[in-house]
Write an enzyme that holds these catalytic residues in place. Structure first.
Site, PDB file in Angstrom:
ATOM      1  N   THR A  46     -10.488  -4.092  -0.549  1.00 47.27           N
ATOM      2  CA  THR A  46      -9.741  -5.099   0.213  1.00 47.27           C
ATOM      3  C   THR A  46     -10.403  -5.383   1.548  1.00 47.27           C
ATOM      4  O   THR A  46     -10.526  -6.537   1.964  1.00 47.27           O
ATOM      5  CB  THR A  46      -8.300  -4.604   0.458  1.00 47.27           C
ATOM      6  N   TYR A 109       1.110  -9.385  -7.203  1.00 44.27           N
ATOM      7  CA  TYR A 109       1.779 -10.680  -7.383  1.00 44.27           C
ATOM      8  C   TYR A 109       2.677 -10.716  -8.619  1.00 44.27           C
ATOM      9  O   TYR A 109       3.818 -11.152  -8.543  1.00 44.27           O
ATOM     10  CB  TYR A 109       0.763 -11.835  -7.425  1.00 44.27           C
ATOM     11  N   TYR A 135      -5.193   2.735  -7.246  1.00 42.65           N
ATOM     12  CA  TYR A 135      -4.916   2.368  -5.859  1.00 42.65           C
ATOM     13  C   TYR A 135      -3.510   1.787  -5.778  1.00 42.65           C
ATOM     14  O   TYR A 135      -3.224   0.749  -6.367  1.00 42.65           O
ATOM     15  CB  TYR A 135      -5.970   1.357  -5.389  1.00 42.65           C
ATOM     16  N   ARG A 140       0.718  -4.759  -0.205  1.00 44.75           N
ATOM     17  CA  ARG A 140      -0.104  -5.883  -0.651  1.00 44.75           C
ATOM     18  C   ARG A 140       0.250  -6.345  -2.064  1.00 44.75           C
ATOM     19  O   ARG A 140       0.139  -7.520  -2.374  1.00 44.75           O
ATOM     20  CB  ARG A 140      -1.598  -5.510  -0.602  1.00 44.75           C
ATOM     21  N   LYS A 164      -5.577   6.557  -4.796  1.00 50.58           N
ATOM     22  CA  LYS A 164      -5.576   6.211  -3.372  1.00 50.58           C
ATOM     23  C   LYS A 164      -4.158   5.759  -3.048  1.00 50.58           C
ATOM     24  O   LYS A 164      -3.707   4.709  -3.510  1.00 50.58           O
ATOM     25  CB  LYS A 164      -6.587   5.099  -3.083  1.00 50.58           C
ATOM     26  N   ILE A 206      -9.646   7.250   2.029  1.00 45.52           N
ATOM     27  CA  ILE A 206     -10.526   6.083   2.035  1.00 45.52           C
ATOM     28  C   ILE A 206     -10.080   5.269   3.229  1.00 45.52           C
ATOM     29  O   ILE A 206      -9.009   4.659   3.228  1.00 45.52           O
ATOM     30  CB  ILE A 206     -10.446   5.291   0.721  1.00 45.52           C
TER      31      ILE A 206
END
Length: 296
Positions: A46, A109, A135, A140, A164, A206
């Site tokens: 990202t 989404y 992840y 998000r 993550k 990360i």
């Protein structure tokens, strides 16, 4: 996957003023991170603004980082999206020679159910032997990958080696840590929870800030892994304002402002993101200054 313990950094994609990719700046950043002591590099995440890059640009970023790295550190490649079939096709054609693992985000989404998330990662796992790091970033994606789903996937597929976790919920992190397989890695996806995650039994982070201040950040994580709690928290509190500042106007606007302060790259980002404001750049430069004196 001991090579992916410690501090990984989600590399930015630096741009020229015309918003083309600045490959020389990218090389400088790779070398800066390696010299600063980070443990591995994450490509096209990202923070790398991967969703704004076309296929040719992604290849350019990958080739530039592989070339600059020269095999010195493990590399992790971001391959994710909200179309399972497209991601499966992309992973099938993925050249894994230079990469130790794939980092793949939970679908965004669409807002899938937990079963949908499970089936998505199942489909990915079954088309590759490359290790996969899941992840989870609900802020998000719009959906949270629950601990039960993460653990189910970790038990069912050998090449799903870690997660993550960027939920920001330490109770959720601790549930995964408590019930995971011994070798399954729990990696913080938030700088602010990196040290607490490590001290609770996590494998590392990360990081975004870690690429801007690699020496201090990697020392913090290393101290945490070594159970040197006081030293680790001293560094955490020294870095804490920066962890907040770089996300104040969105990522990667803040970390790119640090690189501008360091003279490594411009602060340019691609729309719909906008460059950090002058006021934020001033605050970031003031935050960074003491670290420059330490390393000078």
């Amino acid at each position: 996957m001991e090579q992916l313990q410690g501090t990984g950094v989600a590399l930015v994609t630096p741009f020229n003023t015309d918003l083309s990719i600045d490959t020389e700046a990218l090389r400088r950043i790779v070398n800066y991170c390696i010299d600063g002591g980070v443990d591995y590099l994450v490509v096209l995440g990202t923070t790398g603004e991967s969703v704004t890059l076309n296929k040719a640009e992604k290849m350019l970023v990958m080739d530039t980082i592989v070339s600059a790295n020269m095999g010195r550190l493990p590399l992790v490649l971001g391959i994710g999206g909200n179309s399972t079939y497209r991601i499966v096709d992309e992973i099938k054609s993925f050249e894994s020679e230079h990469f130790s693992a794939i980092l793949s985000v939970s679908p965004y989404y669409n807002k899938p159910t937990q079963e949908g998330i499970y089936q998505h990662f199942k489909a990915i796992s079954e088309v590759t032997h490359t290790p996969i790091i899941m992840y989870n970033v609900p802020g998000r994606t719009g959906s949270n990958m629950l601990p039960e789903t993460s653990l189910r996937l970790s038990h069912d597929f050998e090449n799903i080696i870690g997660i993550k976790e960027a939920s920001g919920d330490m109770v959720q992190v601790q549930k995964i840590l408590k019930n995971k397989n011994k070798d399954f890695m729990v990696i913080s996806g938030d700088d602010i929870t990196a040290l607490p995650t490590v001290l609770a039994g996590g494998s590392g982070v990360i990081s975004v800030l870690g690429q801007g201040l690699p020496t201090a950040f990697s020392q913090m994580i290393r101290a945490g892994l070594n159970r040197e709690v006081d030293a680790a928290y001293q560094l955490h509190y020294a870095l804490q304002d920066g962890m907040e500042l770089i996300f104040k106007e969105g990522n990667p606007a803040g970390i790119k402002a640090i690189f501008e302060t360091l003279g490594l790259s411009s602060a340019e980002v691609r729309l719909p993101l906008v460059e950090a404001s002058s006021a934020l750049k001033k605050d970031i430069a003031a935050f960074v200054q003491p670290f420059l004196k330490v390393t000078a």
